[in-house]
Every structure is written in structure tokens, then in C-alpha cells.
Design a protein around this motif. Structure first.
Motif, PDB file in Angstrom:
ATOM      1  N   GLY A  37      35.785  56.548  41.168  1.00  6.82           N
ATOM      2  CA  GLY A  37      37.278  57.086  41.350  1.00  6.82           C
ATOM      3  C   GLY A  37      37.709  55.858  42.524  1.00  6.82           C
ATOM      4  O   GLY A  37      37.678  54.740  42.480  1.00  6.82           O
ATOM      5  N   TRP A  38      38.678  56.962  43.292  1.00  4.06           N
ATOM      6  CA  TRP A  38      39.388  55.874  44.487  1.00  4.06           C
ATOM      7  C   TRP A  38      38.281  55.279  45.354  1.00  4.06           C
ATOM      8  O   TRP A  38      38.699  54.172  46.010  1.00  4.06           O
ATOM      9  CB  TRP A  38      40.030  57.032  45.245  1.00  4.06           C
ATOM     10  CG  TRP A  38      39.180  57.932  46.065  1.00  4.06           C
ATOM     11  CD1 TRP A  38      38.867  59.083  45.785  1.00  4.06           C
ATOM     12  CD2 TRP A  38      38.486  57.680  47.355  1.00  4.06           C
ATOM     13  NE1 TRP A  38      37.950  59.692  46.704  1.00  4.06           N
ATOM     14  CE2 TRP A  38      37.815  58.913  47.802  1.00  4.06           C
ATOM     15  CE3 TRP A  38      38.513  56.647  48.214  1.00  4.06           C
ATOM     16  CZ2 TRP A  38      36.935  58.875  48.915  1.00  4.06           C
ATOM     17  CZ3 TRP A  38      37.831  56.635  49.339  1.00  4.06           C
ATOM     18  CH2 TRP A  38      37.016  57.773  49.661  1.00  4.06           C
ATOM     19  N   ALA A  39      36.956  55.747  45.421  1.00  2.00           N
ATOM     20  CA  ALA A  39      36.400  54.762  46.214  1.00  2.00           C
ATOM     21  C   ALA A  39      35.934  53.542  45.778  1.00  2.00           C
ATOM     22  O   ALA A  39      35.450  52.565  46.618  1.00  2.00           O
ATOM     23  CB  ALA A  39      34.727  55.777  46.385  1.00  2.00           C
ATOM     24  N   LEU A  40      36.208  53.263  44.529  1.00  2.00           N
ATOM     25  CA  LEU A  40      36.204  51.801  43.966  1.00  2.00           C
ATOM     26  C   LEU A  40      37.008  50.983  44.599  1.00  2.00           C
ATOM     27  O   LEU A  40      37.125  49.642  44.535  1.00  2.00           O
ATOM     28  CB  LEU A  40      36.243  51.720  42.334  1.00  2.00           C
ATOM     29  CG  LEU A  40      35.320  52.639  41.830  1.00  2.00           C
ATOM     30  CD1 LEU A  40      35.569  53.010  40.242  1.00  2.00           C
ATOM     31  CD2 LEU A  40      33.958  51.996  41.696  1.00  2.00           C
ATOM     32  N   LEU A  41      38.132  51.435  45.221  1.00  2.00           N
ATOM     33  CA  LEU A  41      39.057  50.453  46.022  1.00  2.00           C
ATOM     34  C   LEU A  41      38.496  49.873  47.394  1.00  2.00           C
ATOM     35  O   LEU A  41      39.043  49.317  48.064  1.00  2.00           O
ATOM     36  CB  LEU A  41      40.334  51.016  46.357  1.00  2.00           C
ATOM     37  CG  LEU A  41      41.093  51.669  45.048  1.00  2.00           C
ATOM     38  CD1 LEU A  41      42.405  52.356  45.383  1.00  2.00           C
ATOM     39  CD2 LEU A  41      41.480  50.407  44.291  1.00  2.00           C
ATOM     40  N   LEU A  42      37.312  50.770  47.878  1.00  2.00           N
ATOM     41  CA  LEU A  42      36.859  50.410  49.315  1.00  2.00           C
ATOM     42  C   LEU A  42      36.444  48.928  49.727  1.00  2.00           C
ATOM     43  O   LEU A  42      36.784  48.338  50.654  1.00  2.00           O
ATOM     44  CB  LEU A  42      35.623  51.412  49.510  1.00  2.00           C
ATOM     45  CG  LEU A  42      35.958  52.500  49.765  1.00  2.00           C
ATOM     46  CD1 LEU A  42      34.571  53.599  49.925  1.00  2.00           C
ATOM     47  CD2 LEU A  42      36.884  53.155  50.970  1.00  2.00           C
ATOM     48  N   VAL A  43      35.829  48.335  48.589  1.00  2.00           N
ATOM     49  CA  VAL A  43      35.342  46.867  48.841  1.00  2.00           C
ATOM     50  C   VAL A  43      36.666  45.770  48.766  1.00  2.00           C
ATOM     51  O   VAL A  43      36.738  45.359  49.886  1.00  2.00           O
ATOM     52  CB  VAL A  43      34.284  46.421  47.846  1.00  2.00           C
ATOM     53  CG1 VAL A  43      34.063  44.930  48.161  1.00  2.00           C
ATOM     54  CG2 VAL A  43      33.098  47.215  47.886  1.00  2.00           C
ATOM     55  N   PRO A  44      37.368  46.064  47.855  1.00  2.00           N
ATOM     56  CA  PRO A  44      38.558  44.937  48.054  1.00  2.00           C
ATOM     57  C   PRO A  44      39.606  45.415  49.263  1.00  2.00           C
ATOM     58  O   PRO A  44      40.223  44.513  49.888  1.00  2.00           O
ATOM     59  CB  PRO A  44      39.587  45.145  46.810  1.00  2.00           C
ATOM     60  CG  PRO A  44      38.819  46.224  46.171  1.00  2.00           C
ATOM     61  CD  PRO A  44      37.506  46.549  46.462  1.00  2.00           C
ATOM     62  N   VAL A  45      39.434  46.667  49.588  1.00  2.00           N
ATOM     63  CA  VAL A  45      40.581  46.957  50.818  1.00  2.00           C
ATOM     64  C   VAL A  45      40.024  46.422  51.989  1.00  2.00           C
ATOM     65  O   VAL A  45      40.433  46.060  52.893  1.00  2.00           O
ATOM     66  CB  VAL A  45      40.857  48.616  50.844  1.00  2.00           C
ATOM     67  CG1 VAL A  45      41.215  48.978  52.066  1.00  2.00           C
ATOM     68  CG2 VAL A  45      41.536  49.016  49.621  1.00  2.00           C
ATOM     69  N   CYS A  46      38.468  46.758  52.189  1.00  2.00           N
ATOM     70  CA  CYS A  46      38.017  46.311  53.226  1.00  2.00           C
ATOM     71  C   CYS A  46      38.166  44.830  53.316  1.00  2.00           C
ATOM     72  O   CYS A  46      38.601  44.123  54.703  1.00  2.00           O
ATOM     73  CB  CYS A  46      36.582  46.893  53.450  1.00  2.00           C
ATOM     74  SG  CYS A  46      36.388  48.565  53.847  1.00  2.00           S
ATOM     75  N   THR A  47      37.747  44.066  52.385  1.00  2.00           N
ATOM     76  CA  THR A  47      37.483  42.610  52.604  1.00  2.00           C
ATOM     77  C   THR A  47      38.952  41.970  52.741  1.00  2.00           C
ATOM     78  O   THR A  47      38.968  40.885  53.327  1.00  2.00           O
ATOM     79  CB  THR A  47      36.699  41.987  51.680  1.00  2.00           C
ATOM     80  OG1 THR A  47      37.019  42.431  50.190  1.00  2.00           O
ATOM     81  CG2 THR A  47      35.277  42.532  51.776  1.00  2.00           C
ATOM     82  N   TRP A  48      39.599  42.336  51.888  1.00  2.00           N
ATOM     83  CA  TRP A  48      41.220  41.616  51.727  1.00  2.00           C
ATOM     84  C   TRP A  48      42.224  42.091  52.601  1.00  2.00           C
ATOM     85  O   TRP A  48      43.021  41.402  53.233  1.00  2.00           O
ATOM     86  CB  TRP A  48      41.952  41.932  50.237  1.00  2.00           C
ATOM     87  CG  TRP A  48      41.124  41.320  49.201  1.00  2.00           C
ATOM     88  CD1 TRP A  48      39.952  40.719  49.139  1.00  2.00           C
ATOM     89  CD2 TRP A  48      41.305  41.622  47.667  1.00  2.00           C
ATOM     90  NE1 TRP A  48      39.471  40.250  47.717  1.00  2.00           N
ATOM     91  CE2 TRP A  48      40.331  40.969  47.120  1.00  2.00           C
ATOM     92  CE3 TRP A  48      42.109  42.352  47.139  1.00  2.00           C
ATOM     93  CZ2 TRP A  48      40.393  41.043  45.721  1.00  2.00           C
ATOM     94  CZ3 TRP A  48      42.371  42.356  45.773  1.00  2.00           C
ATOM     95  CH2 TRP A  48      41.437  41.559  44.766  1.00  2.00           C
ATOM     96  N   TYR A  49      42.114  43.451  53.114  1.00  2.00           N
ATOM     97  CA  TYR A  49      43.311  43.962  53.880  1.00  2.00           C
ATOM     98  C   TYR A  49      42.668  44.280  55.208  1.00  2.00           C
ATOM     99  O   TYR A  49      43.362  43.750  56.459  1.00  2.00           O
ATOM    100  CB  TYR A  49      43.997  44.892  53.049  1.00  2.00           C
ATOM    101  CG  TYR A  49      44.605  44.629  51.564  1.00  2.00           C
ATOM    102  CD1 TYR A  49      45.517  43.913  51.902  1.00  2.00           C
ATOM    103  CD2 TYR A  49      43.770  45.254  50.555  1.00  2.00           C
ATOM    104  CE1 TYR A  49      46.183  43.611  50.518  1.00  2.00           C
ATOM    105  CE2 TYR A  49      44.273  44.865  49.523  1.00  2.00           C
ATOM    106  CZ  TYR A  49      45.635  44.303  49.250  1.00  2.00           C
ATOM    107  OH  TYR A  49      46.078  43.766  48.031  1.00  2.00           O
ATOM    108  N   LEU A  50      41.626  44.779  55.362  1.00  2.00           N
ATOM    109  CA  LEU A  50      41.203  45.448  56.650  1.00  2.00           C
ATOM    110  C   LEU A  50      40.985  44.415  57.583  1.00  2.00           C
ATOM    111  O   LEU A  50      41.409  44.539  58.716  1.00  2.00           O
ATOM    112  CB  LEU A  50      40.068  46.364  56.507  1.00  2.00           C
ATOM    113  CG  LEU A  50      39.512  47.056  57.766  1.00  2.00           C
ATOM    114  CD1 LEU A  50      40.732  48.053  58.345  1.00  2.00           C
ATOM    115  CD2 LEU A  50      38.294  48.045  57.467  1.00  2.00           C
ATOM    116  N   PHE A  51      40.243  43.403  56.972  1.00  2.00           N
ATOM    117  CA  PHE A  51      39.823  42.193  58.277  1.00  2.00           C
ATOM    118  C   PHE A  51      41.212  41.687  58.762  1.00  2.00           C
ATOM    119  O   PHE A  51      41.291  41.178  59.808  1.00  2.00           O
ATOM    120  CB  PHE A  51      38.912  41.288  57.582  1.00  2.00           C
ATOM    121  CG  PHE A  51      37.411  41.934  57.550  1.00  2.00           C
ATOM    122  CD1 PHE A  51      36.863  41.687  58.851  1.00  2.00           C
ATOM    123  CD2 PHE A  51      36.925  42.630  56.757  1.00  2.00           C
ATOM    124  CE1 PHE A  51      35.477  42.118  58.848  1.00  2.00           C
ATOM    125  CE2 PHE A  51      35.764  43.111  56.714  1.00  2.00           C
ATOM    126  CZ  PHE A  51      34.893  42.674  57.883  1.00  2.00           C
TER     127      PHE A  51
END
Length: 380
Positions: A37-51
Motif C-alpha cells: 500500500g502507501w508504504a511502497l512510497l517510502l523508498v522514493p520519498v526518502c531518496t528523492w525528496y527527503l534528502f
């Protein structure tokens, strides 16, 4: 010239710990696989946006280490790149087994999950392979081969070491992005060009020793064998679905690699000296970024000028350069990667920077269209 040298206690674990941030991506991948579900967004959000967001608040790191620091003081930096290969093997195939055997994720969730896996194997795995392939110890070069085979991009080692470092900024380097060339045109061109140039350079290397391309010393045999082994393992674990998901993450990883290649040298060209010769590679032939946090994730890859000056220098010792000596990107690679996916926005941001670079480093060239047509026959 490089920026002012600082002398932090580089050998301490506390100094190396920020570069271990990449390890956090492994549990994030597993959370994505288990929760879906929504947890599948965690990797792109962390690597693309969070950093990228954290970079804004963390600021720049323009301090330089003592480049004469011996290897025995860099253990805490080296170990992260060495242990990543077995960790990545366990993560990719562990998640592949879990995803294909539990059947709790639907089709689109599987695609999204291995999209995230590809981000990790591309952003971290290939980047670590790049560091390892430049080193002398055989164990490190083998770790590089394993990481590249896991994304079906083993030829990158030959292309990068024998083509890119020699011909960067010239028509002979397929991964130098041309001025005004959008990423969506660059990517398919380089997927083919990188492989072809890598094979040709190894074939020519053997020919100089009167050996045929199919000689056992051609590293492509090792590349193909390792890639076949990983594809076979994927098939054993998940059948055709396992192979498809493995290939999908490999494609996403290659996309991230070439996105970085696109950013690193966009629009920068070495001056033609005549008779097919070009000026030596200099600091101003690479885009740099001093953003602190994205350099932690990418183990100082954004200090790219010095990497081309001394390719085997380990990542904690790479110095940054002053803006007058090496061009600086407006943001770190994480933000610039997002911008590169929107060519009109990229051109509005970067083309003025390239024109400024041209005026600074090649003021005697007044008609760049004519100059490039004569010496750099690239798309304009």
C-alpha cells in the motif's frame, strides 16, 4: 584550486557514521514489502525528496580532508562499501522470495515494490560499485562486479574505466550529456552507446595483444556469467515472475545511474586542439555539489571534479573545489535528478549555467554552434 583544507579526525567512527545512512534503506525496503500500500512510497520519498529537503536546512560542506590520509585510517569508510554487496544480495532476493511466495501484494504493488528496490540498487548499489571498481584490492573489485551484475549493467565497469575517464567531454564518450539534450533522449542513446563502447574497447584491448574478442580474458565472459547466475537465481525463487521483477529493478537502477551521468557533465566540453586531440580533463569539466546530506548518501560522488583528477582516491578524501575552478550545481543530485526528468525546466535552469561556464572557460569561442559542428558533432 580546492577550498580551504580542514583537518577533521577522519579516522574516527563518528566521522564516518553519516555515510552509513544508506543502511537505513534496507529496513525501509522490507517495511514496503511487508506492509504494501502507501508504504511502497517510502523508498522514493526518502531518496528523492527527503534528502533534498534536509539538504536545504543542513547546508553545504566545503571543508576538505587531508588527502594524504593513509588507507589504514579509512576502515570505517571502506567497510560500508564492502559489506553492501552481501547485504544487497540478501535484500533483493529475500524480498523477491517474500513477494512471490506470500502472494499478499497485487500486481501493481509488486511493480511499485521493485521500483523501490531498483532505486536502492541504483542509487546506492551502483554508486558503491563505482567506488569499488576504482580500487586495487581484488575483493573490492569483485564486490563491484557482483553489484553491477545484480542490475545487469556489468559493462559499466569497462565503459567507465576505459572510455568515460579518458574521453569525457568529447564525442567519444557516450555518457557525456550534450548541451540541449533532454534526459529522455539521452537515456535510450546511452543504454545502447554505453554497451557498444564498452564491448569495443575490450575487443580493441585484446586485439592489441593479437587475441580475438572471444578470448577467455575478455571480462564480458565474467559479466555474462554473473548476470546469468543472478537471473537463474531469480527464476528459481520466483519463476518467470521473479525474472520479470528482477529485470524491472535492474532497469530502474540503470535509469538512476544514467540520470547521475546526465547531471555530472551536462553541456561541458573539452576544447578541441586539432588532429582529434582534446585538452586534458580539468576540474571545470564536471558539475559539483557541496550539499552535505546528499553527499553522505552518495559517498561524496558530488565532489566529481576531483574524482576525475584522481580516480582511485577513496571517497572520504575527495576535496571540493571553489566555484571559480569547478562549476557548481544549484542543488544536490537528488533535486537535480527530479529537475532532469522535466527537460524544459532543466534547460531553463541549466542552460544559462552552461553559457556562463563557456564565457568563463572558453571566452575565445564566440560561435558555439559552428565550433561544435566542426569539432563536437553532437545533437545541438
Amino acid at each position: 584550486m580546492t577550498a580551504t583544507i580542514a583537518t577533521p579526525r577522519i579516522g574516527r567512527l563518528s566521522a564516518a557514521l553519516p555515510f552509513w545512512l544508506s543502511l537505513l534503506l534496507i529496513p525501509i525496503v522490507w517495511v514496503s514489502a511487508i506492509w504494501g500500500g502507501w508504504a511502497l512510497l517510502l523508498v522514493p520519498v526518502c531518496t528523492w525528496y527527503l534528502f533534498g529537503i534536509i539538504d536545504i536546512f543542513a547546508g553545504l560542506n566545503e571543508a576538505n580532508p587531508d588527502t594524504a590520509t593513509p588507507d589504514d585510517q579509512l576502515w570505517w569508510y571502506r567497510i560500508i562499501t564492502i559489506i553492501w554487496a552481501p547485504l544487497q544480495v540478501g535484500t533483493v532476493f529475500g524480498v523477491l522470495y517474500y513477494a512471490t511466495q506470500t502472494n499478499h501484494l497485487d500486481g501493481w504493488e509488486l511493480v511499485a515494490l521493485f521500483f523501490g528496490v531498483g532505486i536502492v540498487t541504483g542509487t546506492v548499489g551502483i554508486n558503491y560499485a563505482h567506488e569499488l571498481m576504482h580500487q586495487r584490492p581484488k575483493v573490492e573489485r569483485w564486490m563491484a562486479d557482483i553489484l553491477l551484475a545484480m542490475v545487469l549493467y556489468s559493462h559499466f565497469r569497462s565503459e567507465h574505466l576505459l572510455v568515460h575517464h579518458r574521453y569525457v567531454g568529447t564525442p567519444r564518450d557516450p555518457v557525456t550529456a550534450r548541451y540541449n539534450e533532454g534526459f529522455h533522449r539521452f537515456f535510450p542513446r546511452v543504454l545502447v552507446g554505453c554497451y557498444v563502447s564498452a564491448f569495443r574497447v575490450e575487443k580493441a584491448k585484446l586485439a592489441r595483444k593479437d587475441r580475438p574478442w572471444h578470448d577467455s580474458r575478455n571480462p564480458f565472459w565474467r559479466y555474462w556469467a554473473l548476470q546469468l547466475a543472478f537471473l537463474t537465481l531469480a527464476a528459481i525463487i520466483g519463476g518467470w515472475l521473479g525474472v520479470a521483477l528482477f529485470v524491472w529493478q535492474a532497469f530502474i537502477a540503470a535509469w538512476h545511474l544514467e540520470l547521475v551521468n546526465y547531471i555530472e557533465h551536462y553541456g561541458l566540453t573539452r576544447e578541441h586542439l586539432g588532429n582529434g586531440k582534446y585538452e586534458h580533463v580539468k576540474p571545470h569539466h564536471s558539475w559539483n555539489s557541496a550539499q552535505k546530506v546528499s553527499n553522505w548518501l552518495l559517498i561524496n560522488l558530488q565532489r566529481h571534479s576531483d574524482h576525475h583528477y584522481k580516480p582511485d582516491r577513496r571517497f572520504p578524501l575527495l576535496p571540493t573545489y571553489a566555484a571559480d575552478d569547478a562549476p557548481q550545481l544549484p542543488y544536490g543530485y537528488s533535486v537535480m535528478g527530479i529537475v532532469a526528468m522535466m527537460p524544459p525546466v532543466w534547460r531553463r535552469m541549466m542552460n544559462p549555467q552552461v553559457k556562463k561556464w563557456r564565457r568563463q572557460h572558453h571566452p575565445h569561442i564566440t560561435d558555439w554552434s559552428a565550433y561544435k559542428a566542426a569539432t563536437h558533432p553532437w545533437p545541438r
